[in-house]
Scaffold this motif. Sequence first.
Motif, PDB file in Angstrom:
ATOM      1  N   ALA A 195      54.744 -55.809  63.140  1.00 54.62           N
ATOM      2  CA  ALA A 195      55.684 -54.924  62.446  1.00 54.62           C
ATOM      3  C   ALA A 195      56.092 -53.756  63.327  1.00 54.62           C
ATOM      4  O   ALA A 195      57.262 -53.338  63.332  1.00 54.62           O
ATOM      5  CB  ALA A 195      55.046 -54.428  61.149  1.00 54.62           C
ATOM      6  N   ALA A 196      55.134 -53.210  64.104  1.00 52.42           N
ATOM      7  CA  ALA A 196      55.476 -52.110  65.010  1.00 52.42           C
ATOM      8  C   ALA A 196      56.433 -52.557  66.105  1.00 52.42           C
ATOM      9  O   ALA A 196      57.355 -51.816  66.499  1.00 52.42           O
ATOM     10  CB  ALA A 196      54.194 -51.540  65.610  1.00 52.42           C
ATOM     11  N   LEU A 197      56.274 -53.763  66.600  1.00 50.79           N
ATOM     12  CA  LEU A 197      57.184 -54.269  67.625  1.00 50.79           C
ATOM     13  C   LEU A 197      58.581 -54.516  67.071  1.00 50.79           C
ATOM     14  O   LEU A 197      59.589 -54.261  67.750  1.00 50.79           O
ATOM     15  CB  LEU A 197      56.611 -55.564  68.218  1.00 50.79           C
ATOM     16  CG  LEU A 197      55.349 -55.439  69.070  1.00 50.79           C
ATOM     17  CD1 LEU A 197      54.832 -56.809  69.454  1.00 50.79           C
ATOM     18  CD2 LEU A 197      55.601 -54.588  70.299  1.00 50.79           C
ATOM     19  N   LEU A 198      58.652 -54.987  65.829  1.00 47.64           N
ATOM     20  CA  LEU A 198      59.972 -55.260  65.248  1.00 47.64           C
ATOM     21  C   LEU A 198      60.732 -53.976  64.931  1.00 47.64           C
ATOM     22  O   LEU A 198      61.975 -53.977  64.915  1.00 47.64           O
ATOM     23  CB  LEU A 198      59.813 -56.100  63.974  1.00 47.64           C
ATOM     24  CG  LEU A 198      59.411 -57.563  64.188  1.00 47.64           C
ATOM     25  CD1 LEU A 198      59.193 -58.243  62.845  1.00 47.64           C
ATOM     26  CD2 LEU A 198      60.468 -58.306  64.995  1.00 47.64           C
ATOM     27  N   ARG A 199      60.020 -52.886  64.671  1.00 48.92           N
ATOM     28  CA  ARG A 199      60.718 -51.629  64.378  1.00 48.92           C
ATOM     29  C   ARG A 199      61.470 -51.098  65.601  1.00 48.92           C
ATOM     30  O   ARG A 199      62.475 -50.397  65.469  1.00 48.92           O
ATOM     31  CB  ARG A 199      59.710 -50.587  63.888  1.00 48.92           C
ATOM     32  CG  ARG A 199      59.307 -50.771  62.440  1.00 48.92           C
ATOM     33  CD  ARG A 199      58.593 -49.552  61.909  1.00 48.92           C
ATOM     34  NE  ARG A 199      57.336 -49.314  62.587  1.00 48.92           N
ATOM     35  CZ  ARG A 199      56.156 -49.770  62.156  1.00 48.92           C
ATOM     36  NH1 ARG A 199      56.095 -50.495  61.033  1.00 48.92           N
ATOM     37  NH2 ARG A 199      55.047 -49.508  62.822  1.00 48.92           N
ATOM     38  N   ASN A 200      60.987 -51.441  66.768  1.00 44.08           N
ATOM     39  CA  ASN A 200      61.633 -50.975  67.990  1.00 44.08           C
ATOM     40  C   ASN A 200      62.568 -52.018  68.595  1.00 44.08           C
ATOM     41  O   ASN A 200      63.024 -51.848  69.728  1.00 44.08           O
ATOM     42  CB  ASN A 200      60.568 -50.592  69.022  1.00 44.08           C
ATOM     43  CG  ASN A 200      59.668 -49.480  68.538  1.00 44.08           C
ATOM     44  OD1 ASN A 200      60.118 -48.592  67.796  1.00 44.08           O
ATOM     45  ND2 ASN A 200      58.398 -49.513  68.936  1.00 44.08           N
ATOM     46  N   THR A 201      62.822 -53.091  67.855  1.00 47.48           N
ATOM     47  CA  THR A 201      63.674 -54.159  68.375  1.00 47.48           C
ATOM     48  C   THR A 201      65.106 -53.944  67.912  1.00 47.48           C
ATOM     49  O   THR A 201      65.348 -53.718  66.718  1.00 47.48           O
ATOM     50  CB  THR A 201      63.156 -55.532  67.909  1.00 47.48           C
ATOM     51  OG1 THR A 201      61.798 -55.701  68.361  1.00 47.48           O
ATOM     52  CG2 THR A 201      64.005 -56.661  68.464  1.00 47.48           C
ATOM     53  N   ARG A 202      66.050 -54.058  68.841  1.00 50.06           N
ATOM     54  CA  ARG A 202      67.472 -53.958  68.531  1.00 50.06           C
ATOM     55  C   ARG A 202      68.146 -55.267  68.921  1.00 50.06           C
ATOM     56  O   ARG A 202      68.414 -55.527  70.099  1.00 50.06           O
ATOM     57  CB  ARG A 202      68.108 -52.798  69.301  1.00 50.06           C
ATOM     58  CG  ARG A 202      67.566 -51.423  68.949  1.00 50.06           C
ATOM     59  CD  ARG A 202      67.873 -51.066  67.497  1.00 50.06           C
ATOM     60  NE  ARG A 202      67.362 -49.728  67.160  1.00 50.06           N
ATOM     61  CZ  ARG A 202      66.194 -49.509  66.606  1.00 50.06           C
ATOM     62  NH1 ARG A 202      65.399 -50.542  66.346  1.00 50.06           N
ATOM     63  NH2 ARG A 202      65.816 -48.285  66.320  1.00 50.06           N
ATOM     64  N   PRO A 203      68.397 -56.111  67.929  1.00 48.22           N
ATOM     65  CA  PRO A 203      69.017 -57.402  68.274  1.00 48.22           C
ATOM     66  C   PRO A 203      70.427 -57.219  68.810  1.00 48.22           C
ATOM     67  O   PRO A 203      71.178 -56.357  68.359  1.00 48.22           O
ATOM     68  CB  PRO A 203      69.006 -58.157  66.944  1.00 48.22           C
ATOM     69  CG  PRO A 203      68.939 -57.102  65.897  1.00 48.22           C
ATOM     70  CD  PRO A 203      68.160 -55.967  66.485  1.00 48.22           C
ATOM     71  N   LEU A 204      70.795 -58.051  69.781  1.00 50.24           N
ATOM     72  CA  LEU A 204      72.103 -57.972  70.414  1.00 50.24           C
ATOM     73  C   LEU A 204      73.088 -58.978  69.855  1.00 50.24           C
ATOM     74  O   LEU A 204      74.297 -58.744  69.898  1.00 50.24           O
ATOM     75  CB  LEU A 204      71.959 -58.188  71.931  1.00 50.24           C
ATOM     76  CG  LEU A 204      71.057 -57.191  72.667  1.00 50.24           C
ATOM     77  CD1 LEU A 204      70.953 -57.552  74.134  1.00 50.24           C
ATOM     78  CD2 LEU A 204      71.563 -55.767  72.485  1.00 50.24           C
TER      79      LEU A 204
END
Length: 373
Positions: A195-204
Amino acid sequence: MLNDSPSQAARHGDPRSLAEGTQLSVITIGIDPHKSSLAAVALDETGHLLATRRITVNAAAYKTLTDWAARWPQRRFAVEGAAGLGRGIARLLAATGEHVVDVPATLAARARLLDTGGTRKTGAADAASVAHAAMRHQRLRQVAAEDHHTRLRLLSERRDDLARERVRLLNRLHVLLRDLIPGGAALDLTADKAAALLRNTRPLTATDSCRRDLARDLIADPRHLDRRLHTNQAQIRQVLSETHSTITEIRGVGHIIAAKILGHVGEVTRFPTADHFASYAGTSPLEASRGERRRHRLNPTGNSTPPCTPSRSSKPATKALAASTTSANSAKGKRPPKPDARSNDASPTSSTDTSPKINSNSPPARVDTQRRS
């Protein structure tokens, strides 16, 4: 604890007498279980057929069987495959105090071949073979009523299922995060770390957005499994405390491993000797001798459950034991090795002392090959 009365002892298959000088004969009832029916055959102590009955498997099957068998107060039941198709009826009979033994299918098949001389199968013939095998074999396993060992086995198997499902979900999360984050996630991935990794993910792209949404949905499932595993662990501790077992005092054996061992092994007193238990666990070498040569090999049988199988540390010991036994016995029938030239030079014998030594640097002697006249 009060002793059983003569009538109760006879009902449980104990051939005690109702009065002094009167010996009761035990009736053996063989049961051949199927998915939809049961075949029951009653034999007297001489092996003569008394009665047969076919019972449909339903909610009233147990009552129908016990009512039919009530005419023989001194009886015992022999169920083919009490751990398989016959588990249901064997469990019900054992729970009410009946004497029930488990007859393996291979033993019943051999008894049928000896009795009938053929391999044709019928329900009544199979049930009679089961009863005959129980009468002749004195070391059949007695079916015991379910207790805390059964509960420990159920809980440990449930824990294995939950753990496998959790690993599968985390592996799926690894696949999605590897496509979303360069380098992927660490090996010790958990739901909170994902969950912490997905919060910092910005899909392109739209595809990356789909992967992120799927990963968010998957995160809820490991969290739910973590709660179930925590509850399962508390239940195992509770049941393990009721057993008053000291197996957890062994170094390296926690409550999870203890639950597996106790759940699969059950009462250790059912093994006559320690050798029988070693054979059950697959840690005793098997003899594979031939003629005068005695040798042993590793035992591939036994319980396939990880806590009951030989560990990596015990397998080499078993292999070394088998190898040492093989080499020690095989060396008895072998001749000593023939000494070579170097050993003769190093330790000369009486014959080498008197014989002249040959100089290896001198040229070889010429041999006259002409025929003399």
